[in-house]
Structure formats: structure tokens, C-alpha cells
Design an enzyme around this catalytic site. Structure first.
Site, short mmCIF file in Angstrom:
data_model
loop_
_atom_site.label_atom_id
_atom_site.label_comp_id
_atom_site.label_asym_id
_atom_site.label_seq_id
_atom_site.Cartn_x
_atom_site.Cartn_y
_atom_site.Cartn_z
N ASP A 167 0.84 -1.20 0.00
CA ASP A 167 0.00 0.00 0.00
C ASP A 167 0.87 1.25 0.00
O ASP A 167 1.42 1.63 1.03
CB ASP A 167 -0.91 -0.02 1.24
CG ASP A 167 -1.75 1.24 1.37
OD1 ASP A 167 -1.77 2.06 0.44
OD2 ASP A 167 -2.40 1.40 2.43
N ARG A 218 39.23 23.49 7.82
CA ARG A 218 37.96 22.82 8.14
C ARG A 218 36.83 23.79 8.42
O ARG A 218 35.72 23.38 8.70
CB ARG A 218 38.16 21.87 9.33
CG ARG A 218 39.06 20.69 8.97
CD ARG A 218 39.47 19.88 10.18
NE ARG A 218 40.42 18.84 9.79
CZ ARG A 218 40.11 17.58 9.56
NH1 ARG A 218 38.85 17.18 9.68
NH2 ARG A 218 41.02 16.69 9.22
N GLU A 236 30.89 10.73 6.09
CA GLU A 236 31.38 10.57 7.47
C GLU A 236 30.24 10.94 8.41
O GLU A 236 30.11 12.10 8.82
CB GLU A 236 32.59 11.46 7.72
CG GLU A 236 33.78 11.15 6.83
CD GLU A 236 34.95 12.10 7.07
OE1 GLU A 236 34.77 13.08 7.83
OE2 GLU A 236 36.03 11.87 6.50
N HIS A 266 30.16 14.96 6.74
CA HIS A 266 31.02 15.43 5.66
C HIS A 266 31.01 14.38 4.55
O HIS A 266 31.14 13.18 4.82
CB HIS A 266 32.45 15.64 6.18
CG HIS A 266 32.51 16.49 7.40
ND1 HIS A 266 33.49 16.35 8.37
CD2 HIS A 266 31.70 17.49 7.84
CE1 HIS A 266 33.29 17.23 9.34
NE2 HIS A 266 32.21 17.94 9.05
N ARG A 275 31.30 19.79 3.49
CA ARG A 275 31.22 19.65 4.95
C ARG A 275 29.90 20.14 5.55
O ARG A 275 29.65 19.95 6.73
CB ARG A 275 32.39 20.40 5.60
CG ARG A 275 33.73 19.82 5.22
CD ARG A 275 34.89 20.64 5.79
NE ARG A 275 34.89 20.69 7.25
CZ ARG A 275 35.36 19.74 8.05
NH1 ARG A 275 35.84 18.63 7.53
NH2 ARG A 275 35.32 19.88 9.36
N GLU A 326 35.61 17.51 -0.37
CA GLU A 326 34.83 17.17 0.83
C GLU A 326 33.82 18.29 1.09
O GLU A 326 34.21 19.42 1.43
CB GLU A 326 35.74 16.98 2.03
CG GLU A 326 35.00 16.66 3.33
CD GLU A 326 35.90 16.72 4.54
OE1 GLU A 326 35.44 16.36 5.63
OE2 GLU A 326 37.07 17.16 4.42
N GLU A 374 31.81 8.73 15.57
CA GLU A 374 31.86 8.67 14.12
C GLU A 374 32.42 7.32 13.70
O GLU A 374 33.39 6.82 14.30
CB GLU A 374 32.74 9.79 13.55
CG GLU A 374 32.88 9.76 12.03
CD GLU A 374 33.70 10.93 11.51
OE1 GLU A 374 33.45 12.07 11.98
OE2 GLU A 374 34.59 10.72 10.67
N GLU A 395 28.30 11.39 11.66
CA GLU A 395 28.45 11.49 13.11
C GLU A 395 27.10 11.20 13.77
O GLU A 395 26.04 11.37 13.15
CB GLU A 395 28.94 12.89 13.49
CG GLU A 395 30.33 13.20 12.92
CD GLU A 395 30.73 14.66 13.07
OE1 GLU A 395 31.93 14.94 12.94
OE2 GLU A 395 29.85 15.51 13.30
N GLU A 412 33.76 11.32 19.01
CA GLU A 412 33.77 12.65 18.39
C GLU A 412 33.88 13.74 19.45
O GLU A 412 34.03 13.46 20.63
CB GLU A 412 32.53 12.84 17.51
CG GLU A 412 32.80 12.70 16.00
CD GLU A 412 33.78 13.74 15.47
OE1 GLU A 412 33.97 14.79 16.11
OE2 GLU A 412 34.37 13.50 14.40
#
Length: 470
Positions: free
Chosen positions: A51, A339, A130, A269, A360, A358, A220, A132, A212
Site C-alpha cells: 500500500d 575545516r 562521514e 562530511h 562539509r 569534501e 563517528e 556522526e 567525536e
């Protein structure tokens, strides 16, 4: 793996039950089970009915019948059920036309992969998220007409440093100091290892696990990069395994981006690269060892980031993490090693095979199939249109003077703002019919009606602290 191989696998593992799974629109894994006798080679063509009107964001009740066609390549043995159970992920189709269903997130991911190949730019896009998460010991919450509350507890929570625990043995990570001391401060090493090894036993290639930054069990666990659809499947297994391992041990796992006040939230990330004929296309002689193609890819992400956030940061809670002036990467810039930028170029290895970008800003509340697909479409748009990402920002963004910081665009400040950006900037997603107009309209409507408005209409508990005696 062919259907006959799946049936052989079931026999070798004494399977008695088959569990059919699929992803709903918002991103929660759904399932139903049938006895093994109901699974034959023809099942991989005929499928199983269900359904569709009872699935969030899908069919109306007057056209509710849907089919799910199991994908034999996804067969795995469930690691938690008491009775030996074979798990198959399926694709959703219309029972009359046999056409794939536009709102099936896995179908969107399959179309994104096909679109990449059709462009001639590359033949595979690799994704490495990645994710977390938090491991808590207790969670209580409720919301009514005249009350609203939540309460979180964790043996690791620094707020419990003075609690009578008979005895309290201390070793609780302070706020923002959880990255990453050894036990006994880290109390979840064995639990994370169990999670990682179960995923490995399921055929998921793993890279590492660790505590973390936040107090109260933030963690993580990283999977090795895989092609888009495969990583979408693996992220579903990832969340399933982590939640069930924790639950079995008397803990609870959440991928909610910002469950704790005044400590780090949980991001996801996402590492991205495009390859063709077995060769990486993002390695070159430009900034940070990138190719010109990779720089254009970054340009695509930065240009479309506000719209991307509707899929990569799809909850109202996501924007409790994405707050300017704090550690979350809300500023739309790129950098090697830095970062604090929304896009980073990891510099761990000089190998061309390791060269990737990457992103983030995303968080783990997202529907992986849809988030990865949207990111790929932004990357391809950047490459196709040669979008210049501008100069890199090799500075600590949070040390910039206000006048310089004001020149750097920022991610959306709310889910409502992200959905508005999606409505205004959607053409790059519609290429190749990857995201249809129907999908975008339904996503905006569902999120607005079921999440944005209910949160907007409710008094916040902290407002009583601020305003009750006004």
C-alpha cells in the site's frame, strides 16, 4: 548476484524469512516480511504488492497499489533477527505501467548515475560520507497543547559529574573535549567496534571508528567510498546496524544533527570524486593538487549550496547546527586543510586516487540517495558550465574582520530558507529527469506542512524563560 544465487544463498544459510526493504520519501527504511516459500526466481520480475498510500509523501489513497521489485545484488543476511532472515532492497514500480516510481529515492539515485554516464564526463561517482551520531542512555520527549519537553541522559554527559551513581567514577568528557581521549573517558570503544565489525560482516568496507568532539557519547564510524547507489544502500544499513547494536546493549543512537545545547552537533562530511575508465578525474596540477574539473565541481557545489541544503540538511533541527560564527561550515568557500570552509580538499595523501573534494555542510539526517544525487547534479552542473569557484580561503574564517566576513556567502539559516532556495534554483536537478518537478514540489510541500509549520507554530520552551514575565 543472479536470482538463482540469492535462492542458493538462502538455502546455505537456512533462511526461513525474506525481509523486503525500501526507503521512504523522508529517508526512513521501511520493510515487510514473507516466508521463504514466497520467493522464487519470478519474484525478481513480478515483485511484491504493498500500500503506497501509507508511505509518507507517496501515493494518494485512490491509487495506492504499488509494487516492489527485489534487487538480487543487495541480498544480505540480517544480523539481528532471531529467525534466519534474508534481506533484499527493492525498487518501486507502478503495478499497471511497470514504470519506476518517480518518488522512490533509490530510483532517483539510479537516474543520477545514468545521467553522469550520459554526459561523457565520467562513468562512476564515488561518495564517502562521514556520519556522526550520538549514543545516549536515555531519551524522553513529548509535545502537547500546553507542554513541551525533552530530556537526554548519558553516563558520559559532563552534566553528570556530580550525580550519585553509586559510585560516580568520573571520567566524563567535558564539552568539546571528546576528540578523542582513550578509555575510561571514552566509554563506547567496544560498542563502536561491534558496530563496525557487524557492518564488515555484511560486506561493507570500513575505514575507522572513534569518539567525536562532544560530550555524552558523540561518535563517528567511517565507510570506505563507494559508487552512489551502493553508498545509498550502505548508509541505510549503517543507520540500521548502529541503532540496533545500541538498542541491544541498552543504549540509543540518534542521527539528529543538534540534540545538545552548547556542544558540537553531528555533521556528515561527504567526500566526492568522479572517475572514468578506472582513472580519477579530480587529481591535477591546480590548487591543492586538484584538476580544473574538480575546481569547476567545487564551483557547482558553492553556487547551488543553498538549494542543496534542502536535501543535505533537510530538518528544522539541521539549522541549529548551521549557525554563523560557530564551528559548523556555513560559509560558502573552499580551502585545502581549512575545516572552517564549506568545501575542503583533504590533504592526507598525495596519491591521485585519493584526490577528492569534501562537502562539509551536510548532516546525517538526510536521505542518502537524494542527498548524494543532488550533490552529483551540482558537481556536474559546475563542470558543464565551467563555474569558477573563485579564490580559495586559506584563513580561519572565524578570525576574519566583520567587513571581510560579510563578503562570504552563507548557507541557509533555516529549513524554510533552504526550501525557498530549492524552488528558485532547481533547473540543475531537473537535467536528465533525475529529479522531476513532481519530486521537488512534493518535497517542498511535505517538509513545509509536516516539519516547518508545526515547529513554527509551537511555542519554544526557552521562550518561557525569556518572555513569561514580560
Amino acid at each position: 548476484m543472479k536470482p538463482s544465487d540469492v535462492l542458493k544463498m538462502a538455502k546455505e544459510n537456512n533462511v526461513r524469512v525474506v525481509d523486503i526493504r525500501f526507503m521512504d520519501f523522508p529517508g526512513i527504511w521501511q520493510h515487510f516480511s514473507v516466508p521463504l516459500g514466497e520467493l522464487g526466481e519470478e519474484s525478481f520480475e513480478d515483485g511484491f504488492g504493498f500500500d503506497g498510500s501509507s508511505i509518507r509523501g507517496w501515493q494518494a489513497i485512490d491509487c495506492s497499489d504499488m509494487l516492489i521489485i527485489p534487487d538480487p545484488s543487495t541480498a544480505k543476511i540480517d544480523p539481528f533477527f532471531e529467525v534466519p532472515t534474508l534481506v533484499l532492497i527493492g525498487n518501486i514500480v507502478d503495478p499497471i505501467t511497470r514504470e519506476s516510481y518517480s518518488r522512490d529515492p533509490r530510483f532517483i539515485a539510479q537516474k543520477a548515475e545514468n545521467y553522469l554516464k550520459s554526459t561523457g564526463i565520467g562513468d562512476v561517482a564515488f561518495f564517502g560520507p562521514e556520519a556522526e551520531f550520538f549514543i545516549f542512555d536515555n531519551i524522553q520527549y513529548d509535545s502537547g497543547k500546553n507542554y513541551s519537553y525533552y530530556e537526554i541522559d548519558s553516563v558520559e554527559g559532563i552534566w553528570n559529574s556530580g550525580r550519585e551513581e553509586g559510585p560516580n567514577l568520573g571520567y566524563k568528557p567535558r564539552h568539546k573535549e571528546g576528540y578523542f581521549p582513550v578509555p575510561p573517558i571514552d566509554k563506547f570503544q567496544d560498542l563502536r567496534t561491534e558496530m563496525m565489525l557487524i557492518l564488515e560482516n555484511l560486506g561493507v568496507d570500513m575505514e575507522c571508528q572513534h569518539h567525536e568532539v562532544a560530550t555524552a557519547g558523540q561518535a563517528e564510524i567511517d565507510m570506505r567510498f563507494k559508487p552512489l547507489v551502493q553508498m545509498g544502500d550502505q548508509l541505510a544499513w549503517f543507520k540500521y546496524v548502529l541503532k540496533n547494536v545500541a538498542y541491544r546493549a541498552g543504549h540509543t543512537v540518534t542521527f539528529m544533527p543538534k540534540p545538545l545545547f552548547e556542544d558540537n552537533g553531528s555533521g556528515m562530511h561527504i567526500h566526492v570524486s568522479i572517475w572514468k575508465d578506472g582513472k580519477p578525474l579530480f587529481a591535477g596540477d591546480k590548487y591543492a593538487g586538484l584538476s580544473q574539473m574538480a575546481l569547476y565541481a567545487i564551483g557547482g557545489i558553492l553556487k547551488h549550496c543553498k538549494a542543496l541544503c534542502a536535501f543535505t540538511n533537510p530538518t528544522t533541527n539541521s539549522y541549529k547546527r548551521l549557525v554563523p560564527g560557530f564551528e559548523a561550515p556555513v560559509n560558502l568557500a573552499y580551502s585545502g586543510r581549512n575545516r572552517s570552509a564549506a568545501v575542503r580538499i583533504p590533504m592526507y595523501s598525495a596519491s591521485p586516487k585519493a584526490k577528492r573534494i569534501e562537502f562539509r555542510t551536510p548532516d546525517p539526517s538526510c536521505n542518502g540517495y537524494m542527498a548524494f544525487s543532488a550533490i552529483l547534479m551540482a558537481v556536474l552542473d559546475g563542470i558543464q558550465n565551467k563555474i569558477d569557484p573563485g579564490d580559495p580561503l586559506d584563513k580561519n574564517i572565524y578570525d576574519l574582520p566583520p567587513e571581510e566576513l560579510a563578503t562570504i556567502p552563507s548557507a541557509p539559516g533555516s529549513l524554510d530558507e533552504a526550501l525557498a532556495a530549492l524552488k528558485a534554483d532547481k533547473d540543475f536537478l531537473l537535467k536528465g529527469d533525475v529529479f522531476t518537478q513532481d519530486v521537488i514540489d512534493k518535497w517542498v510541500a511535505y517538509k513545509t506542512e509536516n516539519e516547518v509549520n508545526p515547529v513554527r507554530l509551537r511555542p519554544h520552551p526557552h521562550e518561557f524563560h525569556l518572555y513569561y514575565d514580560i
